[in-house]
Design a protein around this motif. Structure first.
Motif, PDB file in Angstrom:
ATOM      1  N   GLN A 190      -6.581   1.909 -10.749  1.00 26.98           N
ATOM      2  CA  GLN A 190      -7.203   2.809  -9.932  1.00 26.98           C
ATOM      3  C   GLN A 190      -7.084   4.387 -10.464  1.00 26.98           C
ATOM      4  N   LYS A 210       0.566   5.707   0.487  1.00 28.26           N
ATOM      5  CA  LYS A 210      -0.310   7.018   0.829  1.00 28.26           C
ATOM      6  C   LYS A 210      -0.345   7.852  -0.290  1.00 28.26           C
ATOM      7  N   ASN A 226      -3.759  13.751  -1.187  1.00 24.54           N
ATOM      8  CA  ASN A 226      -4.856  13.990   0.135  1.00 24.54           C
ATOM      9  C   ASN A 226      -4.845  12.967   0.967  1.00 24.54           C
ATOM     10  N   SER A 267      -4.722   9.820   0.971  1.00 21.11           N
ATOM     11  CA  SER A 267      -5.647   8.351   0.825  1.00 21.11           C
ATOM     12  C   SER A 267      -4.651   7.430   0.537  1.00 21.11           C
ATOM     13  N   TRP A 268      -5.159   6.173   0.950  1.00 25.46           N
ATOM     14  CA  TRP A 268      -4.150   5.161   0.864  1.00 25.46           C
ATOM     15  C   TRP A 268      -4.836   4.273  -0.214  1.00 25.46           C
ATOM     16  N   PHE A 269      -3.833   3.652  -1.074  1.00 26.96           N
ATOM     17  CA  PHE A 269      -4.370   2.547  -2.242  1.00 26.96           C
ATOM     18  C   PHE A 269      -3.376   1.562  -2.120  1.00 26.96           C
ATOM     19  N   SER A 312       0.887  -1.406   0.057  1.00 29.91           N
ATOM     20  CA  SER A 312       0.010  -0.020  -0.075  1.00 29.91           C
ATOM     21  C   SER A 312       0.774   1.149  -0.177  1.00 29.91           C
TER      22      SER A 312
END
Length: 88
Positions: free
Chosen positions: A53, A16, A19, A21-23, A14
């Motif tokens: 994504q 960050k 903004n 946000s994690w992905f 993963s």
């Protein structure tokens, strides 16, 4: 001098992104080229991404060659200190 050599690798992990946000990461691209932002003529560039994504699911890193070698050494040392059954 740019080599235009890009090394691709599948990733599981993963990151960050924008903004905060994690992905989930799925891909890495590593190449030596001119940086966009780093104060050096050439850098080792690492793109960690999840292309499915969209473009916001990407973290870019630009390191001098010396810093890249230091990072490789730090990763190697950290992994060597972990019991083998945990480092899978």
């Amino acid at each position: 001098m740019c080599t235009y050599t890009t090394v691709q690798a599948p990733m599981t992990g993963s990151a960050k992104g924008p903004n905060g946000s994690w992905f989930r990461l799925t891909d890495a691209a590593v190449y030596f080229d001119h940086p966009v932002h780093a104060p050096a003529e050439h850098t080792l560039n690492i793109d960690l991404a999840a292309p499915a994504q969209g473009p916001a699911a990407r973290v870019a890193i630009e390191l001098t060659a010396e810093s890249a070698r230091e990072l490789v050494a730090a990763i190697t040392t950290a992994l060597a200190s972990v019991p083998p059954e945990l480092a899978t």
